[in-house]
Design an enzyme around this catalytic site. Structure first.
Site, PDB file in Angstrom:
ATOM      1  CE  LYS A  67       0.371   4.906   2.276  1.00  0.00           C
ATOM      2  NZ  LYS A  67       0.005   3.565   1.974  1.00  0.00           N
ATOM      3  CB  CYS A 125      -3.168  -4.476  -2.530  1.00  0.00           C
ATOM      4  SG  CYS A 125      -1.906  -3.629  -1.585  1.00  0.00           S
ATOM      5  CE1 TYR A 155       9.281   2.511   1.058  1.00  0.00           C
ATOM      6  CE2 TYR A 155       8.238   4.669   0.836  1.00  0.00           C
ATOM      7  CZ  TYR A 155       8.141   3.293   0.913  1.00  0.00           C
ATOM      8  OH  TYR A 155       6.905   2.694   0.864  1.00  0.00           O
ATOM      9  CE  LYS A 171      -3.187   3.085   1.727  1.00  0.00           C
ATOM     10  NZ  LYS A 171      -2.874   1.657   1.785  1.00  0.00           N
TER      11      LYS A 171
HETATM   12  C1  PBG Z   1      -0.984  -1.322   0.874  1.00  0.00           C
HETATM   13  C2  PBG Z   1      -0.102  -0.145   0.967  1.00  0.00           C
HETATM   14  C3  PBG Z   1       0.196   0.835   0.011  1.00  0.00           C
HETATM   15  C4  PBG Z   1       1.161   1.664   0.574  1.00  0.00           C
HETATM   16  C5  PBG Z   1       1.388   1.203   1.861  1.00  0.00           C
HETATM   17  N1  PBG Z   1       0.579   0.108   2.108  1.00  0.00           N
HETATM   18  C6  PBG Z   1      -0.244   0.967  -1.399  1.00  0.00           C
HETATM   19  C7  PBG Z   1      -1.609   1.321  -1.754  1.00  0.00           C
HETATM   20  O1  PBG Z   1      -2.481   1.615  -0.921  1.00  0.00           O
HETATM   21  O2  PBG Z   1      -1.875   1.253  -2.961  1.00  0.00           O
HETATM   22  C8  PBG Z   1       1.831   2.820  -0.107  1.00  0.00           C
HETATM   23  C9  PBG Z   1       3.159   3.194   0.445  1.00  0.00           C
HETATM   24  C10 PBG Z   1       3.966   4.107  -0.401  1.00  0.00           C
HETATM   25  O3  PBG Z   1       3.525   4.618  -1.449  1.00  0.00           O
HETATM   26  O4  PBG Z   1       5.098   4.347  -0.010  1.00  0.00           O
HETATM   27  N2  PBG Z   1      -2.315  -1.073   0.717  1.00  0.00           N
END
Ligand code: PBG
Length: 327
Positions: free
Chosen positions: A250, A124, A315, A197
């Site tokens: 996540k 992405c 973070y 996720k």
């Molecule tokens: C890539 C990715 C994302 C996050 C981690 N890897 C963004 C998404 O899926 O849009 C999000 C991490 C965060 O919000 O801290 N795909």
């Protein structure tokens, strides 16, 4: 004799010494993973406005950053790249001299085995359309994406990554990456799979940081719906079968039930990603004086570990490591 007044739960809470005797759950700095954004176009650190305290870093600042991470007692970083060039295939994601590849090479040269370098494997940030895979007929095409993800993972391994972390939620991505790594001779490079996720509004600040917002539609065709629970266990189970060394849930905070269920079901290490929106909410409330940031972070991280996470990507890692060591 089995209830009040003979039974008094407060006996164990009477003094600090008594409380510490029975309080066993502690988050350690070494449980934490610190995400880092490396930006190919940045000359100086660029603050991420929705994530106070987070920056997009030029490669030259990585040594300083990694030193601070190690000094805090944290062992691992998770790298995200912001490339100078995007196309429909996300080809800069697997370029030998891509931003993540350069960053990994640099960190491994400087820090060797002391620092565990993990890399996010997704498209992405690298695709012009901002989706996590290859678009065919207006949809993210699963199987052609797998081939590209394998190339990305191998390019990270060639640069020296210890672990790759596939996050695109394509079916079969762990298997495809494991096979690609093994075929290229990287049998010791591990996989931390973003297994469960969810499609979450809490990724909003990250997409500003990583410039990865989809230009059309959203990610619900590949990320999980947040009303679903058992499906997460199926995703995790499949990733374990496909060869994941670490599985991930996540986001973390609104998904503690998923972490807890996964813990009771599986015996692989479980990572939880305390995502950008969760970080920003705490920062914003703290800036307004509405919560005590330090207390909130310690409570949140302890809750994530209590739910069953072995590792927490956050973070807040650097600040939290200090606060945790002062408890
Ligand atoms: C890539 C990715 C994302 C996050 C981690 N890897 C963004 C998404 O899926 O849009 C999000 C991490 C965060 O919000 O801290 N795909």
């Amino acid at each position: 004799m089995s209830s009040f007044p003979q039974v008094r739960m407060r006996r164990l809470r009477r003094t600090p010494a008594l409380r510490s005797l029975t309080f066993k759950l502690r988050v350690h700095p070494s449980d934490l993973i610190y995400p880092i954004f490396v930006d190919e176009t940045a000359k100086v650190p660029i603050p991420v406005s929705s994530m106070p305290g987070c920056f997009r870093l030029p490669i030259e600042h990585l040594a300083n950053e990694a030193n601070k991470v190690l000094d805090a007692g944290i062992k691992a970083v998770l790298l995200f790249g912001i490339p100078s060039y995007k196309d429909d295939e996300g080809s800069s994601a697997y370029a030998e001299d891509g931003i993540v590849q350069k960053a990994v090479r640099f960190l491994k040269r400087e820090f060797g085995e002391d620092l565990i370098v993990m890399t996010d494997v997704c498209l992405c940030e690298y695709t012009a359309h901002g989706h996590c895979g290859i678009i065919k007929n207006g949809h993210v095409d699963n199987d052609s994406t797998l081939r590209v993800l394998g190339k990305v993972a191998v390019s990270h391994a060639q640069a020296g990554a210890d672990f790759v972390a596939p996050s695109s939620m394509m079916d079969g991505q762990v298997k495809a990456i494991r096979e690609a790594l093994d075929d290229a001779g990287f049998k010791d490079v591990g996989i931390m799979a973003y297994s469960a996720k969810y499609a979450s509004c809490f990724y909003g600040p990250f997409r500003e940081a990583a410039d990865s917002k989809p230009k059309f539609g959203d990610r619900r065709g590949y990320q999980m719906g947040f009303g679903r629970q058992q499906e997460a266990l199926r995703e995790i189970e499949l990733d374990i079968i496909e060869g994941a060394d670490i599985v991930m849930v996540k986001p973390a905070l609104a998904y503690l039930d998923i972490i807890c269920l996964a813990r009771s079901r599986f015996n692989v290490p479980i990572a939880a990603y305390n995502v950008s929106g969760e970080y920003s909410m705490v920062k914003a409330a703290a800036q307004l004086g509405w919560v005590d940031e330090r207390a909130a972070v310690v409570e949140i991280l302890t809750a994530i570990k209590r739910a069953g996470a072995d590792l927490i990507i956050t973070y807040h890692a650097r600040e939290a490591a200090l606060w945790l060591s002062q408890l």
